[in-house]
Design a protein around this motif. Structure first.
Motif, PDB file in Angstrom:
ATOM      1  N   ALA A 112       0.836  -1.203   0.000  1.00 16.06           N
ATOM      2  CA  ALA A 112       0.000   0.000   0.000  1.00 16.06           C
ATOM      3  C   ALA A 112       0.871   1.255   0.000  1.00 16.06           C
ATOM      4  N   GLY A 113       1.938   1.215   0.777  1.00 13.99           N
ATOM      5  CA  GLY A 113       2.855   2.350   0.812  1.00 13.99           C
ATOM      6  C   GLY A 113       3.556   2.562  -0.516  1.00 13.99           C
ATOM      7  N   GLY A 118       3.897   5.748  -5.621  1.00 15.80           N
ATOM      8  CA  GLY A 118       4.055   5.679  -7.075  1.00 15.80           C
ATOM      9  C   GLY A 118       5.014   4.606  -7.545  1.00 15.80           C
ATOM     10  N   LYS A 119       5.543   3.827  -6.622  1.00 18.65           N
ATOM     11  CA  LYS A 119       6.491   2.782  -7.007  1.00 18.65           C
ATOM     12  C   LYS A 119       5.799   1.639  -7.732  1.00 18.65           C
ATOM     13  N   LEU A 120       4.547   1.348  -7.348  1.00 18.54           N
ATOM     14  CA  LEU A 120       3.795   0.255  -7.957  1.00 18.54           C
ATOM     15  C   LEU A 120       2.434   0.740  -8.435  1.00 18.54           C
ATOM     16  N   LYS A 309      11.129   6.566   5.925  1.00 20.75           N
ATOM     17  CA  LYS A 309      10.245   6.173   7.026  1.00 20.75           C
ATOM     18  C   LYS A 309       9.451   4.923   6.663  1.00 20.75           C
ATOM     19  N   GLN A 310       8.964   4.887   5.428  1.00 20.00           N
ATOM     20  CA  GLN A 310       8.193   3.734   4.953  1.00 20.00           C
ATOM     21  C   GLN A 310       9.043   2.473   4.962  1.00 20.00           C
ATOM     22  N   GLN A 311      10.273   2.602   4.457  1.00 22.56           N
ATOM     23  CA  GLN A 311      11.191   1.457   4.403  1.00 22.56           C
ATOM     24  C   GLN A 311      11.518   0.940   5.793  1.00 22.56           C
TER      25      GLN A 311
END
Length: 320
Positions: A112-113, A118-120, A309-311
């Protein structure tokens, strides 16, 4: 973080697995060699999104513990008795879909992140979710194996001229855990552990969140500390060019690239990562390129910090 590993077996009384990367200069250096037990259902994997299914990881999975209403110790006893995840679900009178969803949840959060950033694309997210779900469903009726790692040190011929090799050696060569030494050092300081102690627990299949719980430390405090450390490191890279006299990437440049930050910057600038790397190697900095592209430097920083932060959040919640 993308993997920089290539596993090759060698017979030394048992199957040995170790990491190698090619380079032109060879030297004899101490190398970690790890004996790993074989496992037919140790992982569900799709496009770099992994869910560990060995006994250590499953027993440490708090979502699974909650769904099955079993403690870590109780899960371990059941698996050692030969019970499968399907057996445990049946005994508890719950649908196996609940078990699958519990195992899938950390990767759903990460997907979801990555979609939001925009990565996926949504279609890609759906495809990865379907693939992982299928693999998880297939694993439910299989006996859970124990993956045991025993690391010894020996002297072997290895490469040292390539910075990518040095970075790979500084990482955990027996694990797919994405935390770099910088992040693990930050986590260890909050967890009141030495980094070797933290590494040992990670190798045993625990996530940073699991370890925080064991240590009686608020997981948000650990994650916030690691995120802050990673953000500071990312910021330090924005005004550095990649114009090195050797022509190869330094350890930090390779880490910045492999961690996905170069891709994120490229997406923001509307160019490719390869093109961006070429500009950096020609002496430009990311801050300078942002100015040329009409992108505010604060937006560049905010974008990469959000990705950091997401990673970190996903990595701290994921066991080996």
């Amino acid at each position: 973080m993308n993997k920089m590993k290539k596993w090759i077996p060698a017979m030394l009384g048992a199957t040995m697995i170790f990491s190698v990367t090619s380079a032109s200069v060879f030297a004899a250096t101490p190398t970690s060699v790890t004996q790993v037990s074989t496992s037919t259902n140790a992982k569900a994997s799709s496009n770099g999104y992994n869910i560990s299914l060995d006994q250590n990881s499953l027993c440490s999975n708090t979502s699974l513990q909650k769904v099955l209403d079993l403690s870590k110790t109780e899960l371990q006893k059941q698996f050692q008795a030969g019970k499968t995840l399907s057996d445990l679900a049946k005994a508890k009178g719950i649908n196996t879909d609940e078990v699958t969803n519990a195992l899938l949840q950390p990767q759903l959060t990460k997907l979801a992140g990555d979609h939001k950033s925009g990565k996926l694309t949504q279609d890609k997210v759906a495809s990865i979710k379907t693939d992982l779900t299928k693999q998880l469903n297939n694993s439910l009726t299989k006996k859970v194996t124990t993956v045991t790692t025993v690391t010894t040190t020996s002297t072997t011929t290895s490469t040292t001229s390539n910075p990518a090799v040095a970075w790979a050696k500084s990482s955990d060569t027996t694990s797919t855990h994405a935390l770099t030494n910088l992040k693990k050092s930050a986590a260890a300081s909050v967890l009141n552990l030495s980094q070797p102690e933290l590494d040992q627990q990670i190798k045993a299949g625990k996530s940073i969140v699991d370890i925080a719980k064991d240590q009686g430390v608020d997981k948000s405090k650990v994650i916030d500390t690691v995120v802050a450390k990673e953000k500071n490191w990312v910021t330090s890279q924005l005004n550095n060019s990649w114009n090195n006299t050797s022509g190869t990437l330094t350890t930090e440049q390779q880490q910045f690239k492999e961690s996905g930050y170069l891709d994120k910057a490229a997406q923001l600038f509307g160019t490719s990562a390869d093109n961006l790397q070429t500009q950096l190697k020609n002496g430009k900095t990311l801050t300078a390129i942002a100015k040329e592209k009409g992108v505010d430097s604060s937006k560049l920083t905010d974008t990469l910090h959000a990705y950091a932060k997401q990673q970190v959040t996903a990595q701290c919640d994921q066991a080996n």
